[in-house]
Scaffold this motif. Structure first.
Motif, mmCIF file in Angstrom:
data_model
loop_
_atom_site.group_PDB
_atom_site.id
_atom_site.type_symbol
_atom_site.label_atom_id
_atom_site.label_comp_id
_atom_site.label_asym_id
_atom_site.label_seq_id
_atom_site.Cartn_x
_atom_site.Cartn_y
_atom_site.Cartn_z
ATOM 1 N N CYS A 67 0.848 -1.197 0.000
ATOM 2 C CA CYS A 67 0.000 0.000 0.000
ATOM 3 C C CYS A 67 0.879 1.241 0.000
ATOM 4 O O CYS A 67 0.645 2.195 -0.734
ATOM 5 C CB CYS A 67 -0.892 -0.042 1.232
ATOM 6 N N THR A 68 1.914 1.213 0.809
ATOM 7 C CA THR A 68 2.773 2.388 0.933
ATOM 8 C C THR A 68 3.610 2.606 -0.318
ATOM 9 O O THR A 68 3.645 3.708 -0.851
ATOM 10 C CB THR A 68 3.687 2.241 2.164
ATOM 11 N N ILE A 69 4.260 1.527 -0.793
ATOM 12 C CA ILE A 69 5.144 1.773 -1.950
ATOM 13 C C ILE A 69 4.375 2.152 -3.206
ATOM 14 O O ILE A 69 4.871 2.890 -4.036
ATOM 15 C CB ILE A 69 6.133 0.617 -2.249
ATOM 16 N N THR A 70 3.145 1.642 -3.338
ATOM 17 C CA THR A 70 2.410 2.010 -4.552
ATOM 18 C C THR A 70 1.909 3.456 -4.492
ATOM 19 O O THR A 70 1.640 4.055 -5.516
ATOM 20 C CB THR A 70 1.191 1.085 -4.796
ATOM 21 N N ARG A 71 1.776 3.983 -3.281
ATOM 22 C CA ARG A 71 1.236 5.338 -3.186
ATOM 23 C C ARG A 71 2.295 6.413 -2.980
ATOM 24 O O ARG A 71 2.044 7.585 -3.169
ATOM 25 C CB ARG A 71 0.212 5.407 -2.051
ATOM 26 N N ILE A 72 3.473 5.957 -2.576
ATOM 27 C CA ILE A 72 4.485 6.935 -2.190
ATOM 28 C C ILE A 72 4.960 7.768 -3.388
ATOM 29 O O ILE A 72 5.297 8.932 -3.252
ATOM 30 C CB ILE A 72 5.663 6.231 -1.476
ATOM 31 N N LYS A 73 4.878 7.155 -4.580
ATOM 32 C CA LYS A 73 5.304 7.850 -5.786
ATOM 33 C C LYS A 73 4.477 9.120 -5.992
ATOM 34 O O LYS A 73 5.006 10.180 -6.307
ATOM 35 C CB LYS A 73 5.122 6.912 -6.981
ATOM 36 N N SER A 74 3.163 8.953 -5.801
ATOM 37 C CA SER A 74 2.305 10.115 -6.060
ATOM 38 C C SER A 74 2.543 11.207 -5.010
ATOM 39 O O SER A 74 2.367 12.391 -5.278
ATOM 40 C CB SER A 74 0.840 9.701 -6.093
ATOM 41 N N ILE A 75 2.986 10.779 -3.844
ATOM 42 C CA ILE A 75 3.294 11.782 -2.808
ATOM 43 C C ILE A 75 4.533 12.573 -3.228
ATOM 44 O O ILE A 75 4.555 13.795 -3.182
ATOM 45 C CB ILE A 75 3.559 11.101 -1.441
ATOM 46 N N PHE A 76 5.552 11.825 -3.678
ATOM 47 C CA PHE A 76 6.770 12.506 -4.131
ATOM 48 C C PHE A 76 6.462 13.463 -5.274
ATOM 49 O O PHE A 76 6.986 14.552 -5.354
ATOM 50 C CB PHE A 76 7.819 11.473 -4.588
ATOM 51 N N ARG A 77 5.573 12.975 -6.156
ATOM 52 C CA ARG A 77 5.214 13.803 -7.299
ATOM 53 C C ARG A 77 4.603 15.120 -6.813
ATOM 54 O O ARG A 77 4.886 16.182 -7.335
ATOM 55 C CB ARG A 77 4.241 13.048 -8.189
ATOM 56 N N LYS A 78 3.784 15.007 -5.796
ATOM 57 C CA LYS A 78 3.139 16.222 -5.272
ATOM 58 C C LYS A 78 4.166 17.150 -4.637
ATOM 59 O O LYS A 78 4.118 18.361 -4.800
ATOM 60 C CB LYS A 78 2.098 15.843 -4.220
ATOM 61 N N VAL A 79 5.086 16.550 -3.885
ATOM 62 C CA VAL A 79 6.082 17.361 -3.194
ATOM 63 C C VAL A 79 6.977 18.091 -4.196
ATOM 64 O O VAL A 79 7.363 19.235 -3.987
ATOM 65 C CB VAL A 79 6.933 16.479 -2.243
ATOM 66 N N ARG A 80 7.280 17.386 -5.308
ATOM 67 C CA ARG A 80 8.209 17.979 -6.275
ATOM 68 C C ARG A 80 7.515 18.710 -7.429
ATOM 69 O O ARG A 80 8.162 19.126 -8.380
ATOM 70 C CB ARG A 80 9.100 16.877 -6.849
ATOM 71 N N ILE A 140 1.981 13.624 4.090
ATOM 72 C CA ILE A 140 2.735 12.371 4.236
ATOM 73 C C ILE A 140 2.351 11.591 5.496
ATOM 74 O O ILE A 140 2.725 10.429 5.632
ATOM 75 C CB ILE A 140 4.268 12.604 4.216
ATOM 76 N N ALA A 141 1.575 12.230 6.389
ATOM 77 C CA ALA A 141 1.284 11.596 7.686
ATOM 78 C C ALA A 141 0.809 10.139 7.590
ATOM 79 O O ALA A 141 1.406 9.263 8.233
ATOM 80 C CB ALA A 141 0.301 12.440 8.477
ATOM 81 N N PRO A 142 -0.247 9.830 6.805
ATOM 82 C CA PRO A 142 -0.704 8.437 6.798
ATOM 83 C C PRO A 142 0.379 7.476 6.332
ATOM 84 O O PRO A 142 0.576 6.418 6.940
ATOM 85 C CB PRO A 142 -1.869 8.422 5.810
ATOM 86 N N HIS A 143 1.119 7.877 5.295
ATOM 87 C CA HIS A 143 2.134 6.967 4.744
ATOM 88 C C HIS A 143 3.305 6.805 5.706
ATOM 89 O O HIS A 143 3.855 5.719 5.864
ATOM 90 C CB HIS A 143 2.601 7.486 3.388
#
Ligand code: HEM
Lengths: 392, 274
Positions: A67-80, A140-143
């Motif tokens: 769950c985390t690795i599949t979603r973490i990409k979109s978080i990074f995308r948002k941050v960058r 990023i809190a939930p992840h």
């Protein structure tokens, strides 16, 4: 090759999707809840030690991981994220007609600065793009929390290779440490004490210990409740304690004895026990079931039981029970706990919010879009923004 | 000084019952002035409760967090605190009718407990106690209020569905707001619960030599935590807002109550002092 790829996609993706899904998370967490309820109601079932419960924890961990690795990409995308490529989308959002372009740009600059947004801006001849972001901790809190849970679970797994034991020893005694914990190490119990606070209530219990490796002293210190002693990954806990009394009997059954506190013995037709309370040893003598004598016994004092039998109180003989353990996963678990705590505080820092805006210089329009999971916050941003724009 | 506790508790209870009645009457008659008075009485009860806790702190020489009675006093305090914040922020005076009974029942139940100040046992003499119990109290206070929001949701949903012409339909806030508030309060409360679990585990590692022993109290705290986690996650799935989520929020609070009270009586373990 193409065919192979297709196959991989067909077979593996559904499994990955399932493992990363919230649906599975809900089912697994519900199963953990039911298992835990059953476990507390029927402790004899030893649910937590069963294979299937551990299997459930494994699925839970895998679920968290994917769950985390599949979603973490979109978080990074948002941050960058950069202020580009969203102008088309924004034409569907709200817009206002503007008269003074420079003033509008300044207003947005000021607004975002005042509200402490991180602002990215891109200007070209016919438009200005704004990307204002705030509340990354909330994003990023939930992840972050999920990751910390994985860390705890990994630590707990490593911990299953740990060893735990207890050591009981009288003051002055030396004990071999269990080989699987500390081979070749001897533990000496140098002292045991009950500590009192200024009001006279028990504050703690403390054991003084020394460790010897092949006869040579390697460490010494004290262990008390809440403040264990540590040496080379092995932790010593003050678990319990007790008292024996050393007495010397002359007359009938002569000899030196170590008797447990409060235990009743028969001697010379009487029964007696010695109890330690409030720093004093009290001996009680019974004939049948009636108490015939009670006396505080200091070291070296005697009690004449009968004409020919005397009990001399030699000394209090305390023992301590220490828990000893080596948990190779404990530090990992503690790290996970620390991360869980930090990530928990992130939830209170407000939801992630994002404002995207385009000043369309050609048509003198400002398009904007606010995104935030907190509907109330989103409405408040929109309201404030509209109010300010009215002023331009 | 210690003997003054019961009178202060009785006054607090009376003030709370009074505010409950005021909320009731103000709603039946829709009188704004009474709502103000009702709010004022809750503030008064909150202050009295705070005084009680402060006095116990002075008498015990430490924050009073060492047994069920003291924890219970803090629990009531947190319920009132969260309620006051919500009431003030969302103008949801109607919730008083539902939240205050939780505080009243809790406080009433505390009368049956030993209220003497006892020395703290050595295992409890740790700085971890404060973070552990205070975060528990805030989480439980938040969950109590989210529970009442969920109850209000289900009640309103039922009344609307059954086409009742009850005054309650007017009194109760909109379903959307109730759903949103249940969620929001839980969302804020859960991290406190997480920190409570974590600090409890760290403390147990120092004190018992094991961060997790599946002791009934800690297992039930975990169950509670997991129920709220399910609550938050089902909301990420389609069609799970509203009624079904409200039922989960209610189950979550029942787990809180069982952890707090039930376990202590029914499932003894290492946590038996609380
Ligand atoms: C007991 C374990 C868990 C806890 C305490 C937990 C906690 C949380 C919390 C507090 C949130 C924020 C909820 C919200 O925004 O309303 C969240 C979101 C989420 N959780 Fe979990 N979680 C757990 C397990 C899992 C698992 C096993 C999965 C696996 C799929 C998962 C997937 C998600 C997803 C996808 C989100 C949404 C993230 C986002 O908003 O970007 N969680 N979790």
């Amino acid at each position: 090759m193409k065919f192979m790829n297709l196959k991989v996609k067909e077979v593996k993706m559904p499994l990955l999707n399932l493992l990363a899904s919230v649906k599975l998370a809900v089912v697994v967490i519900l199963s953990l809840i039911i298992a835990s309820i059953v476990a507390t109601l029927y402790p004899f079932l030893n649910v937590f030690q069963t294979f299937w419960f551990r299997g459930l924890l494994l699925i839970f961990s895998l679920n968290l991981f994917f769950c985390t690795i599949t979603r973490i990409k979109s978080i990074f995308r948002k941050v960058r994220k950069k202020p580009e490529g969203f102008e088309d989308e924004l034409f569907y959002g709200e817009h206002v007609q503007i008269v003074d372009l420079t003033n509008c740009e300044k207003l947005l600059d000021d607004f975002f600065k005042e509200k402490r947004y991180r602002v990215g801006k891109q200007t070209d001849e016919d438009k200005v793009l704004f990307l204002a972001q705030k509340g990354f901790p909330g994003l990023i809190a939930p992840h972050f929390l999920h990751l910390s849970l994985i860390v705890v679970l990994i630590g707990a797994f490593i911990g299953t290779f740990g060893v735990a034991s207890t050591i009981t020893g009288f003051v002055g005694q030396k004990k071999e440490m269990p080989v699987d914990l500390m081979p070749g190490v001897t533990l000496e119990i140098n002292g045991f004490k009950t500590l009192y606070d200024e009001k006279g209530h028990i504050d703690n219990w403390v054991s003084e210990i020394t460790l010897y490796q092949d006869g040579k002293q390697v460490a010494s210190g004290s262990t008390r409740v809440n403040y264990p002693f540590k040496y080379k990954g092995v932790v010593f806990y003050q678990n319990a304690y007790g008292y024996n009394h050393l007495i010397e009997i002359t007359g009938e059954q002569e000899g030196v004895y170590s008797i447990p506190d409060g235990k009743t013995f028969q001697l010379s037709g009487f029964s007696f026990n010695i109890r330690y309370a409030k720093d004093q040893a009290v001996i009680k003598v019974f004939e049948g079931s009636s108490l015939i004598q009670g006396k505080i016994l200091g070291e070296g004092e005697n009690l004449e039981l009968s004409d020919n039998t005397t009990i001399e109180y030699l000394q209090l003989y305390p023992y301590t029970i220490l828990g000893v353990k080596k948990d190779p996963g404990a530090n990992v678990v503690m790290l996970g706990f620390l991360l869980m705590t930090i990530s928990s505080t992130f939830f209170w820092m407000g939801r992630y919010r994002e404002v995207r805006a385009v000043i369309d210089k050609r048509n003198s329009k400002l398009h904007y879009m606010v995104s935030c999971k907190n509907q109330e916050a989103k409405a408040a941003i929109l309201k404030e923004l509209k109010k300010r724009l009215m002023e331009v | 000084m210690e003997s003054l506790q019961i009178p202060v508790m009785i006054i607090t209870l009376i003030v709370l019952i009074l505010s409950f009645l005021l909320y009731m009457v103000s709603f039946l008659n829709n009188r704004q002035s009474l709502k103000q008075t009702a709010r004022f009485t809750v503030v008064a009860a909150f202050i009295l409760n705070t005084i009680l806790l402060m006095k116990r702190t002075v008498l015990a020489g430490t924050l009073p967090l060492s047994n069920l009675f003291e924890f219970g006093l803090f629990f009531v305090w947190a319920v009132l605190l969260v309620f006051l914040v919500i009431e003030y922020k969302y103008e949801m005076a109607g919730s008083g009718i539902f939240v205050l009974p939780v505080a009243i029942i809790l406080l009433f139940w505390l009368f049956s407990h030993d209220h003497a100040i006892r020395p703290m046992m050595p295992a409890l003499r740790s700085p971890w106690l404060f973070v552990h119990v205070l975060t528990a109290v805030i989480a439980y206070g938040a969950f109590a209020v989210s529970f009442t929001m969920a109850v209000m949701y289900l009640l309103k949903d039922y009344l609307l569905g059954a086409n009742y012409k009850s005054i309650l339909i007017k009194v109760l806030p909109s379903l959307d707001l109730l759903d949103e508030l249940t969620y929001k309060i839980t969302f804020i409360g859960l991290p406190f619960h997480t920190i409570m679990l974590v600090t409890g585990a760290v403390w147990a590692e120092f004190s018992w030599g094991r961060y997790w022993s599946w002791d009934p109290k800690e297992t039930w705290a975990l169950i509670t935590w997991l129920i709220y986690a399910v609550y938050l996650h089902v909301r990420l799935m389609r069609g799970w807002k509203g009624k079904r989520a409200a039922i989960l929020a209610i189950l979550g609070f029942l787990a809180v109550i069982f952890t707090f009270i039930g376990v202590s009586y029914l499932l003894p373990g290492q946590h038996s002092y609380v």
